[in-house]
Design an enzyme around this catalytic site. Structure first.
Site, PDB file in Angstrom:
ATOM      1  N   GLU A 417     -80.170 108.438  -0.933  1.00 47.90           N
ATOM      2  CA  GLU A 417     -78.735 108.611  -0.703  1.00 47.90           C
ATOM      3  C   GLU A 417     -77.866 107.652  -1.505  1.00 47.90           C
ATOM      4  O   GLU A 417     -77.170 106.807  -0.949  1.00 47.90           O
ATOM      5  CB  GLU A 417     -78.437 108.411   0.795  1.00 47.90           C
ATOM      6  CG  GLU A 417     -79.044 109.472   1.680  1.00 47.90           C
ATOM      7  CD  GLU A 417     -78.194 110.727   1.783  1.00 47.90           C
ATOM      8  OE1 GLU A 417     -77.182 110.827   1.063  1.00 47.90           O
ATOM      9  OE2 GLU A 417     -78.557 111.604   2.576  1.00 47.90           O
ATOM     10  N   GLU A 487     -86.788 114.921   4.224  1.00 56.72           N
ATOM     11  CA  GLU A 487     -86.451 114.693   5.631  1.00 56.72           C
ATOM     12  C   GLU A 487     -86.211 116.054   6.259  1.00 56.72           C
ATOM     13  O   GLU A 487     -85.527 116.895   5.698  1.00 56.72           O
ATOM     14  CB  GLU A 487     -85.189 113.832   5.779  1.00 56.72           C
ATOM     15  CG  GLU A 487     -85.371 112.415   5.249  1.00 56.72           C
ATOM     16  CD  GLU A 487     -84.089 111.563   5.297  1.00 56.72           C
ATOM     17  OE1 GLU A 487     -83.190 111.855   6.097  1.00 56.72           O
ATOM     18  OE2 GLU A 487     -84.020 110.606   4.508  1.00 56.72           O
TER      19      GLU A 487
HETATM   20  C1  IPT Z   1     -80.264 110.916   6.328  1.00 58.41           C
HETATM   21  C2  IPT Z   1     -80.733 109.596   5.803  1.00 58.41           C
HETATM   22  O1  IPT Z   1     -81.379 109.719   4.601  1.00 58.41           O
HETATM   23  C3  IPT Z   1     -81.639 108.895   6.744  1.00 58.41           C
HETATM   24  O2  IPT Z   1     -81.753 107.568   6.329  1.00 58.41           O
HETATM   25  C4  IPT Z   1     -81.140 108.975   8.141  1.00 58.41           C
HETATM   26  O3  IPT Z   1     -79.909 108.347   8.207  1.00 58.41           O
HETATM   27  C5  IPT Z   1     -80.983 110.401   8.507  1.00 58.41           C
HETATM   28  O4  IPT Z   1     -80.066 111.006   7.678  1.00 58.41           O
HETATM   29  C6  IPT Z   1     -80.462 110.591   9.899  1.00 58.41           C
HETATM   30  O5  IPT Z   1     -81.074 109.832  10.871  1.00 58.41           O
HETATM   31  S1  IPT Z   1     -78.726 111.234   5.579  1.00 58.41           S
HETATM   32  C7  IPT Z   1     -77.933 112.447   6.536  1.00 58.41           C
HETATM   33  C8  IPT Z   1     -76.453 112.273   6.458  1.00 58.41           C
HETATM   34  C9  IPT Z   1     -78.269 113.813   6.040  1.00 58.41           C
END
Ligand code: IPT
Length: 982
Positions: A417, A487
């Site tokens: 990010e 993710e």
């Molecule tokens: C995403 C992040 O990469 C991760 O670090 C964590 O924050 C996660 O979200 C949520 O828990 S970024 C999100 C705005 C898509």
């Protein structure tokens, strides 16, 4: 005042973008060597100042008197040791966005450590002082001489100190600033935890040792041969006794070997013998490529069954000890996890060694995130500004050099990010040049210009499907790349839902090579008042609440139901009912191995009671192959009309490095004989006992005033509400739709349309009002017509509860007829009731042993289960709906003397708690949940799915509890202590 005296001064070191001064070039980490080392862990003297410039460097003098100072443990974070407090944010920086400047208020910890140099510390050679991790900026002195300073919290830094070491007492002084220019590169979603949180040690570097070495060990799947070449900055020998290898450094040797993979992590013990040092190596031969649009290891497509892992311990934060690292990995392996993304920084180096040993694919991610610049339209984002590039390259180099010799590391990730920018491209070019053997990952740039895979986070199923079909309209380069979800499945609180549907897509489309659930562990700190603390519990003004509690394991590493679901969803063997009767279909879903290490067994149960069991011969099957196998003839049940089930299990035949023999890897369950239709219930007549009549109109009943009796049930004659079952008082039986919203029900404020719970509340579903329209007593039934509805709307649910009895049993048939135009799904739909608190022992025949919801139900199986109301709770850090058991045919709650039995037609969702839904809804922490003197029971015909909307897609349509005309029934009876019914 016109003069600005500071303006011309150079910025203090901690505000300079330069990554370090005085450090040695980065190099690989290794654990085993014959060179001596001195660990400097333990109690260090400590004092905290509020500002970076609060004191000068006098403390670094070797004879400084630190008597009044406190002591902290190194490795550790001072904010977890009584100095200041931790703070949690997801994306917001806690400092103004004014890079590279930081506020004057900059908690600064001075650390002092006096140590004895061992008498036999070698006089020749060099000695280096090595820091494995300091957050966020350190300035270092040894015996009063300044060594330099560095930034890059989760990266190692070394100083040459040989000339400064003294026999006997030496004094190491380290000043650590919480905020620095480096902070701008470290905006990961986690607690802000300053301190020397990884080991500090003195490493002896004998004369004649190399500056560094690089192990290249590839595997050619066509020939079955591995090629080993160990680069070393000084020449030496490389020996692999098991392979009979004894070659010079830099000299390649090719020979037949067994390859390394996450499935079989074959390592060869080796030695790098340099003139001055012997270093033990563990060599794993493997080759990673992107070929034909697929990410391949040793020539085969691999499928990531991964998790994102932050380093976290509920007491020590990111200072994680070796036992905890191993515990994490054992838990992962036992839950069929085969991959880790080290979100969002290189982990402790020992963690990677454990991944080599136990077998996990690792995406090693650089310590880099600038997410919070998003808030200002990415203005000033460091990855777009050239002045930051040296710092970015320094970070890339420190990761790659440290971790390059681990076979488990198969992909480098630039960070998380950061938007896009030339700085990222510079990192990518440097890494490609230095280590062309590993593909590159970065999610933040949809063009994929710098990466070897197309990576997305939280893409909905439909988008994954589109990508799988090759129908996404991305840039041409991207279309050629393998696809992963770096993710997905946001495991915040109850959930994530929808994992099984993702897995089907990964299995259907070659290009979709799996993903990494967000995330492994809840970051909740053990807390006296709150049980586990989350954002805001330490008085932070800017914080993101419980968004840090989004793991598959609770903060104390208890697996949550989400992990049990994931284990089943990603299991490497699929076991299903076959096409023919009494047959099973077994599919090998491993990437490399056959099934010869597994023992298959079957059991056959009638109404959940096992009638027979045995083992099953399953051919070894190659990856991707499946076979239909005949099961033994179904054993004859005790009674006609029971439902029967086959359960097949695949367990380890031998002990492995991560589980004992007998450990269950996969299972499957399927129906033999389907559930028989409900028994007809009728017969008993309602008996009225009216005060006006003076006596009961039925035999054997005394004066009971305003009551209606039907079978074992007594009702209030006017309201029709159930008062008791046999001798057991019952309260509040009524239609119920509310559940304490889950984090996924709450959704994400930044994702439009995800905030379902907000809309539920706006509609008033948490405060339904009920009305009884009529209580009709017919010959054989008590019929209660009514309506349940929220205030201020004309939407409603017309209800009819039709009670009939058969001997000691009473059945309620519920009809729900929606009125008005319902646009939202219901949280749940069923009956609620309360029993006296003594009814705390639970048994049921249905899904178990753990919790499940419509889209999280992989991990539960049909059976007979025994538990207690207390044990049926899942202690999510922020209390919310939990604990439902699905498909329950019957449930019993017992107080040791009496047992209330509930049978459902069709099967129902069974939940029992010591608090009601309103109390659960109001609780913010586990410690807010105070047991009442009641057991609250929910008997739900339907539950809305869970989804993943706390950061991603919501509930899939097929798991949505859409409002519609509904019928269901329950039969109640009271039995003796042992329950049961013939
Ligand atoms: C995403 C992040 O990469 C991760 O670090 C964590 O924050 C996660 O979200 C949520 O828990 S970024 C999100 C705005 C898509």
């Amino acid at each position: 005042m016109s003069s600005s005296p500071q303006a011309a001064d150079p910025l203090p070191y901690y505000e300079q973008v330069r990554p370090e001064t005085g450090c040695l070039p980065p190099r690989s980490w290794y654990a085993r060597t014959d060179a001596v080392r001195l660990a400097l862990s333990g109690g260090w003297r400590f004092r905290l100042a509020a500002c970076a410039d609060a004191h000068d460097a006098a403390f670094a003098a070797p004879d400084y008197d630190s008597d009044g100072w406190d002591t902290v443990t190194v490795p550790g974070h001072w904010v977890l040791q009584g100095h200041g407090a931790p703070a949690y944010t997801n994306t917001p920086y806690l400092i103004p966005l004014d890079p590279p400047r930081v506020p004057d208020e900059n908690p600064t910890g001075d650390h002092l450590h006096a140590f004895e140099l061992p008498a036999d510390w070698p006089a020749q050679g060099e000695s280096v002082l090595r820091f494995e991790g300091v957050e966020s900026c350190a300035r270092v002195w040894l015996n009063g001489t300044e060594l330099g300073e560095f930034k890059g919290s989760r990266l190692p830094h070394e100083f040459a100190v040989g000339a400064l070491l003294r026999p006997g007492r030496n004094v190491l002084a380290v000043r650590v600033h919480q905020w620095s220019a480096g902070t701008y590169l470290e905006d990961q979603d986690q607690w802000w935890l300053p301190g020397i949180f990884r080991e500090v040690a003195l490493w002896h570097r004998p004369d004649g040792t190399g500056a560094d070495h690089f192990v290249h060990a590839s595997y050619d799947h066509l020939t079955g041969e591995g090629t080993l070449r160990v680069e070393s900055t000084v020449p030496g020998r490389v020996r692999v006794p098991e392979l009979g290898v004894d070659v010079a450094t830099d000299e390649p040797v090719t020979l037949p070997v067994a390859p390394w993979s996450a499935e079989s992590p074959r390592l060869y013990e080796a030695e790098l013998a340099l003139p001055g040092e012997r270093i033990a190596l563990r060599v794993g031969f493997r080759t990673v490529t992107v070929q034909d649009g697929l990410l391949k290891a040793n020539g085969r497509r691999i499928l990531f069954r991964g998790v994102n892992r932050h380093e976290f311990h509920p007491r020590t934060g990111r200072a994680v000890d070796a036992e905890t690292m191993r515990a994490d990995l054992l838990l992962m392996k036992r839950h069929n996890v085969n991959a880790v993304r080290t979100s969002h920084y290189p982990p402790h180096p020992a963690f990677l060694e454990l991944c080599d040993e136990l077998g996990l694919w690792v995406i090693d991610e650089c310590d880099l995130e600038t997410h919070g610049f998003h808030a200002v339209g990415w203005r000033g984002n460091p990855v777009t500004e050239e002045r930051w590039t040296p710092a970015l390259l320094d970070r890339a180099a420190r990761m790659v050099e440290r971790d390059k010799n681990h076979p488990s590391v198969i992909v480098w990730s630039l960070g998380n990010e950061c938007g896009t920018g030339a700085g990222l491209t510079a990192m990518a070019s440097w890494i490609r040049e230095r280590d062309p053997s590993r593909p590159l990952h970065y999610e933040g740039d949809p063009s994929c210009a710098d990466t070897d895979m197309y990576s997305r986070m939280y893409a909905p199923h439909a988008e994954v499907e589109q990508i799988g079909r090759g129908e996404d309209d991305g840039p041409p380069r991207r279309a050629q790349l393998p696809f992963i979800l770096c993710e997905y499945g946001h495991a915040m609180g109850n959930g994530p839902g929808g994992l099984a549907e993702y897995q089907r897509l990964f299995e259907k489309y070659e290009r979709c090579q799996g993903g990494f659930v967000w995330e492994w562990i809840d970051h909740g700190f053990a807390h006296e008042r709150h049980g586990f603390a989350y954002g805001g519990d330490f008085g932070e003004t800017v914080h993101d609440g419980n968004f840090c509690c989004d793991g598959l394991v609770l903060p104390d590493r208890t697996p949550s139901p989400g992990l049990t679901d994931f284990k089943k969803v990603v299991e490497p063997v699929r076991i299903e009912g076959g096409d023919a009767a009494n047959s099973a279909r077994i599919t090998n879903r491993y990437d490399f191995g056959d099934l010869s290490h597994l023992t298959f067994s079957w059991s056959y149960a009638a109404d959940g009671e096992v009638l027979a069991e045995g083992t099953l011969d399953v051919p070894p099957l190659e990856p991707g192959e499946s076979a239909e196998l005949k099961l033994p003839p179904a054993p004859v049940g005790r009674e006609v009309g029971e439902e029967t089930h086959w359960t097949l299990r695949a367990t380890l035949t031998e002990d492995t490095s991560w589980a004992r023999r007998g450990h269950e890897v996969a299972w499957g369950q399927f129906t033999g004989t389907a559930r028989p239709a409900a028994r007809p219930v009728s017969g008993a007549r309602p008996r009225r006992s009216d005060p006006a009549e003076g006596h009961d109109s039925n035999e054997g009943q005394g004066r009971q005033g305003g009551q209606l009796t039907l079978g074992p049930a007594v009702f209030d004659a006017r309201t029709g509400s159930l008062r008791s079952l046999g001798a057991v008082p019952v309260e509040g039986l009524q239609l119920a739709v509310w559940r304490a919203p889950t984090d996924n029900d709450n959704g994400a404020p930044w994702l439009p349309d995800t905030e379902l719970a907000k809309r539920w509340r706006a509609l008033g579903l948490h405060r339904m009002q009920h009305r009884v329209d009529s209580v009709t007593v017919s010959d054989h039934a008590v019929i209660v017509d009514g309506r349940s509805a929220p205030a201020a709307t004309d939407l409603g649910l017309a209800t009819q509860l039709r009670w009939t009895a058969d001997g000691d049993w009473i059945t309620v048939a519920v009809t729900v007829t929606p009125q008005g135009d319902w646009k939202l799904p219901l949280p749940r739909l069923g009956l609620s009731l309360a029993l006296p608190g003594g009814f705390g022992a639970a048994r049921w025949f249905g899904g178990g042993p753990g919790e499940a919801y419509p889209d999280t139900r992989g991990g539960v199986r049909l059976g007979r289960w025994d538990s207690t109301v207390d044990a049926m709770q899942t202690p999510y850090v922020r209390p919310q709906e939990n604990g439902a058991r699905p498909d329950v045919r019957w449930a019993e709650l017992s107080n040791g003397t009496r047992t209330v039995r509930i049978e459902g037609e069709p099967g129902f969702w069974f939940t029992a708690r010591r608090w009601d839904t309103a109390h659960l809804d109001a609780a913010r922490h586990l410690t807010d949940l105070t047991p009442s003197d009641r057991v609250y029971v929910n008997l739900d015909h339907g539950q809305h799915g869970i989804g993943s909307a706390s950061c991603g897609p919501g509930v899939l349509p097929e798991h949505s509890l859409v409002v519609g005309p509904t019928e269901f029934s329950f039969t109640f009876g009271v039995l003796g202590a042992r329950g049961g019914r013939g």
